[in-house]
Design a protein around this motif. Structure first.
Motif, PDB file in Angstrom:
ATOM      1  N   ARG A   1       0.853  -1.183   0.000  1.00 48.42           N
ATOM      2  CA  ARG A   1       0.000   0.000   0.000  1.00 48.42           C
ATOM      3  C   ARG A   1       0.888   1.232   0.000  1.00 48.42           C
ATOM      4  NH1 ARG A   1      -5.339   0.257   0.556  1.00 48.42           N
ATOM      5  NH2 ARG A   1      -6.372   2.109   1.382  1.00 48.42           N
ATOM      6  N   SER A   2       0.456   2.273  -0.705  1.00 45.55           N
ATOM      7  CA  SER A   2       1.258   3.496  -0.768  1.00 45.55           C
ATOM      8  C   SER A   2       0.354   4.715  -0.862  1.00 45.55           C
ATOM      9  CB  SER A   2       2.205   3.458  -1.973  1.00 45.55           C
ATOM     10  OG  SER A   2       1.474   3.436  -3.183  1.00 45.55           O
TER      11      SER A   2
ATOM     12  N   PHE B   1      -3.471   0.355  -3.413  1.00 47.12           N
ATOM     13  CA  PHE B   1      -3.370  -0.922  -2.715  1.00 47.12           C
ATOM     14  C   PHE B   1      -3.339  -2.054  -3.736  1.00 47.12           C
ATOM     15  CE2 PHE B   1      -5.447  -4.731  -1.032  1.00 47.12           C
ATOM     16  CZ  PHE B   1      -4.661  -4.982   0.081  1.00 47.12           C
ATOM     17  N   LYS B   2      -2.438  -3.023  -3.514  1.00 52.90           N
ATOM     18  CA  LYS B   2      -2.373  -4.219  -4.349  1.00 52.90           C
ATOM     19  C   LYS B   2      -2.183  -5.425  -3.437  1.00 52.90           C
ATOM     20  CE  LYS B   2      -0.321  -1.963  -8.400  1.00 52.90           C
ATOM     21  NZ  LYS B   2       0.824  -1.951  -9.349  1.00 52.90           N
ATOM     22  N   ALA B   3      -2.925  -6.494  -3.708  1.00 51.86           N
ATOM     23  CA  ALA B   3      -2.808  -7.713  -2.911  1.00 51.86           C
ATOM     24  C   ALA B   3      -2.822  -8.923  -3.829  1.00 51.86           C
ATOM     25  CB  ALA B   3      -3.953  -7.814  -1.905  1.00 51.86           C
ATOM     26  N   SER B   4      -2.132  -9.979  -3.409  1.00 46.60           N
ATOM     27  CA  SER B   4      -2.126 -11.223  -4.177  1.00 46.60           C
ATOM     28  C   SER B   4      -2.101 -12.403  -3.224  1.00 46.60           C
ATOM     29  CB  SER B   4      -0.915 -11.283  -5.114  1.00 46.60           C
ATOM     30  OG  SER B   4       0.292 -11.231  -4.375  1.00 46.60           O
ATOM     31  N   MET B   5      -2.764 -13.484  -3.642  1.00 48.38           N
ATOM     32  CA  MET B   5      -2.827 -14.708  -2.846  1.00 48.38           C
ATOM     33  C   MET B   5      -3.106 -15.854  -3.799  1.00 48.38           C
ATOM     34  SD  MET B   5      -5.394 -15.574   0.325  1.00 48.38           S
ATOM     35  CE  MET B   5      -6.809 -15.310  -0.730  1.00 48.38           C
ATOM     36  N   LEU B   6      -2.131 -16.745  -3.964  1.00 48.20           N
ATOM     37  CA  LEU B   6      -2.251 -17.822  -4.940  1.00 48.20           C
ATOM     38  C   LEU B   6      -2.623 -17.233  -6.298  1.00 48.20           C
ATOM     39  CD1 LEU B   6      -3.985 -20.617  -2.815  1.00 48.20           C
ATOM     40  CD2 LEU B   6      -1.570 -20.398  -3.405  1.00 48.20           C
ATOM     41  N   VAL B   7      -3.770 -17.615  -6.858  1.00 51.16           N
ATOM     42  CA  VAL B   7      -4.157 -17.109  -8.173  1.00 51.16           C
ATOM     43  C   VAL B   7      -5.039 -15.870  -8.077  1.00 51.16           C
ATOM     44  CG1 VAL B   7      -3.991 -19.378  -9.232  1.00 51.16           C
ATOM     45  CG2 VAL B   7      -6.159 -18.648  -8.235  1.00 51.16           C
ATOM     46  N   ALA B   8      -5.284 -15.389  -6.868  1.00 49.44           N
ATOM     47  CA  ALA B   8      -6.164 -14.234  -6.690  1.00 49.44           C
ATOM     48  C   ALA B   8      -5.366 -12.937  -6.709  1.00 49.44           C
ATOM     49  CB  ALA B   8      -6.918 -14.351  -5.371  1.00 49.44           C
ATOM     50  N   SER B   9      -6.005 -11.875  -7.182  1.00 54.25           N
ATOM     51  CA  SER B   9      -5.382 -10.556  -7.166  1.00 54.25           C
ATOM     52  C   SER B   9      -6.446  -9.501  -6.908  1.00 54.25           C
ATOM     53  CB  SER B   9      -4.678 -10.268  -8.494  1.00 54.25           C
ATOM     54  OG  SER B   9      -5.620 -10.215  -9.548  1.00 54.25           O
ATOM     55  N   LEU B  10      -6.004  -8.392  -6.354  1.00 50.28           N
ATOM     56  CA  LEU B  10      -6.931  -7.330  -6.000  1.00 50.28           C
ATOM     57  C   LEU B  10      -6.198  -5.998  -6.067  1.00 50.28           C
ATOM     58  CD1 LEU B  10      -9.372  -7.416  -2.991  1.00 50.28           C
ATOM     59  CD2 LEU B  10      -7.891  -5.463  -3.336  1.00 50.28           C
ATOM     60  N   THR B  11      -6.823  -5.003  -6.664  1.00 49.20           N
ATOM     61  CA  THR B  11      -6.256  -3.659  -6.698  1.00 49.20           C
ATOM     62  C   THR B  11      -7.328  -2.659  -6.270  1.00 49.20           C
ATOM     63  OG1 THR B  11      -6.844  -3.317  -9.027  1.00 49.20           O
ATOM     64  CG2 THR B  11      -4.658  -4.226  -8.558  1.00 49.20           C
ATOM     65  N   GLU B  12      -6.879  -1.589  -5.623  1.00 51.04           N
ATOM     66  CA  GLU B  12      -7.788  -0.557  -5.134  1.00 51.04           C
ATOM     67  C   GLU B  12      -7.071   0.785  -5.200  1.00 51.04           C
ATOM     68  OE1 GLU B  12     -10.653  -0.219  -1.249  1.00 51.04           O
ATOM     69  OE2 GLU B  12      -8.508  -0.423  -0.894  1.00 51.04           O
ATOM     70  N   GLU B  13      -7.789   1.811  -5.635  1.00 50.44           N
ATOM     71  CA  GLU B  13      -7.198   3.148  -5.690  1.00 50.44           C
ATOM     72  C   GLU B  13      -8.246   4.190  -5.322  1.00 50.44           C
ATOM     73  OE1 GLU B  13      -4.410   4.574  -8.908  1.00 50.44           O
ATOM     74  OE2 GLU B  13      -6.134   5.873  -9.320  1.00 50.44           O
ATOM     75  N   SER B  14      -7.882   5.070  -4.411  1.00 49.32           N
ATOM     76  CA  SER B  14      -8.746   6.186  -4.029  1.00 49.32           C
ATOM     77  C   SER B  14      -7.986   7.489  -4.219  1.00 49.32           C
ATOM     78  CB  SER B  14      -9.171   6.077  -2.560  1.00 49.32           C
ATOM     79  OG  SER B  14     -10.066   5.020  -2.359  1.00 49.32           O
ATOM     80  N   THR B  15      -8.680   8.499  -4.700  1.00 50.30           N
ATOM     81  CA  THR B  15      -8.146   9.855  -4.651  1.00 50.30           C
ATOM     82  C   THR B  15      -9.007  10.640  -3.671  1.00 50.30           C
ATOM     83  OG1 THR B  15      -9.502  10.559  -6.535  1.00 50.30           O
ATOM     84  CG2 THR B  15      -7.265   9.803  -7.002  1.00 50.30           C
ATOM     85  N   LEU B  16      -8.376  11.533  -2.920  1.00 46.68           N
ATOM     86  CA  LEU B  16      -9.086  12.277  -1.892  1.00 46.68           C
ATOM     87  C   LEU B  16      -8.464  13.645  -1.701  1.00 46.68           C
ATOM     88  CD1 LEU B  16      -7.581  11.641   1.465  1.00 46.68           C
ATOM     89  CD2 LEU B  16      -7.308   9.768  -0.164  1.00 46.68           C
ATOM     90  N   LYS B  17      -9.239  14.528  -1.114  1.00 44.55           N
ATOM     91  CA  LYS B  17      -8.757  15.850  -0.743  1.00 44.55           C
ATOM     92  C   LYS B  17      -9.001  16.064   0.741  1.00 44.55           C
ATOM     93  CE  LYS B  17      -9.330  18.171  -5.215  1.00 44.55           C
ATOM     94  NZ  LYS B  17     -10.001  19.288  -5.939  1.00 44.55           N
ATOM     95  N   LEU B  18      -8.205  16.951   1.306  1.00 43.94           N
ATOM     96  CA  LEU B  18      -8.356  17.313   2.706  1.00 43.94           C
ATOM     97  C   LEU B  18      -8.819  18.761   2.768  1.00 43.94           C
ATOM     98  CD1 LEU B  18      -7.864  16.009   5.495  1.00 43.94           C
ATOM     99  CD2 LEU B  18      -5.620  17.088   5.486  1.00 43.94           C
ATOM    100  N   ASP B  19     -10.039  18.981   3.244  1.00 41.20           N
ATOM    101  CA  ASP B  19     -10.607  20.323   3.355  1.00 41.20           C
ATOM    102  C   ASP B  19     -10.760  20.640   4.834  1.00 41.20           C
ATOM    103  OD1 ASP B  19     -11.860  22.726   3.080  1.00 41.20           O
ATOM    104  OD2 ASP B  19     -13.754  21.911   2.332  1.00 41.20           O
ATOM    105  N   LYS B  20      -9.817  21.435   5.359  1.00 42.28           N
ATOM    106  CA  LYS B  20      -9.733  21.672   6.801  1.00 42.28           C
ATOM    107  C   LYS B  20      -9.555  20.314   7.474  1.00 42.28           C
ATOM    108  CE  LYS B  20     -12.440  25.911   6.475  1.00 42.28           C
ATOM    109  NZ  LYS B  20     -13.661  26.637   6.887  1.00 42.28           N
TER     110      LYS B  20
END
Length: 237
Positions: free
Chosen positions: A44-45, A58-77
């Motif tokens: 994760r980074s 985020f990237k994850a792997s397990m045997l033949v499984a894979s998963l990716t996730e990406e979020s963009t966000l802003k901080l307002d106060k």
């Protein structure tokens, strides 16, 4: 096994001392299932973009499984504002793909979930399945004892409840880490699953360990392997 990979995605968390002080980071984890001879890994980074927003990968792997996730966000106060959320899973059971966009001007979340259209009213404080982790860590760092978050789930929203158990030491591959233990709160008459997490006090409250016991008794554990927070390597005693 698929649930384990999904929950790992949901809880590999972001180092965060205060909501107004996000720091770039990277972390890697190992995962072990007690009843099955298998292991997995994840990375994760967090990076800051030129326009001031942040991207959480985020990237994850397990045997033949894979998963990716990406979020963009802003901080307002002190408010965390998700901008977009992308999720894709393949290689284990049914594939899943989610694309969501958060429009804070029109107050709508739009996109697709497994090919189905999504259109949800966007209320103050609503988060995606990644950015709620930032709110959790901020509240733990602030000393709160119980937390509740509204998270977009397909065409609806769900409430995620947590409570702080207390300080504990956790043995990781980076050494012994002083941590705060937190557990997910569920109605035991509806869901007997157990979820426990440990966040590092001295390293921006990065997630160092996770334990989950399913309703059928299967248990898996996730542990920090190594990481950096604002360019500094995470080290225990």
């Amino acid at each position: 096994m698929r649930r384990a990979l999904l929950f790992a995605c949901a809880l590999f968390a972001l180092p965060l001392a205060q909501a107004a002080d996000l720091q770039p980071f990277s972390a890697s984890y190992t995962a072990d299932w007690k009843q099955l001879p298998m292991s997995g890994s994840a990375e994760r980074s967090l990076s800051k973009n030129a326009n001031g927003s942040w991207t959480l990968n985020f990237k994850a792997s397990m045997l033949v499984a894979s998963l990716t996730e990406e979020s963009t966000l802003k901080l307002d106060k002190d408010a965390l504002l998700p901008q977009s959320y992308r999720f894709e899973r393949g290689g284990l059971g049914k594939a899943k793909k989610v694309n969501l966009d958060f429009d804070w001007t029109t107050k709508m979340v739009t996109g697709t979930d497994r090919g189905d259209p999504v259109k949800v009213p966007l209320n103050t404080g609503m988060l995606d399945k990644s950015t709620y982790q930032l709110a959790l860590q901020r509240d733990v760092a602030a000393g709160k004892k119980s937390m509740s978050y509204q998270v977009v789930e397909g065409e609806d929203t769900d409430t995620y409840d947590f409570r702080v158990i207390g300080p504990e030491k956790v043995q990781t591959k980076a050494g012994s880490v002083d941590a705060i233990k937190v557990e997910r709160v569920r109605d035991p008459t509806q869901n007997k699953r157990i979820t426990e997490m440990w966040f590092a006090k001295d390293w921006g409250y990065i997630l160092v360990a996770l334990r989950q016991v399913e309703t059928d008794g299967k248990e898996y554990n996730i542990m920090l392997q190594d990481g950096t927070v604002d360019g500094k390597a995470v080290k225990g005693s």
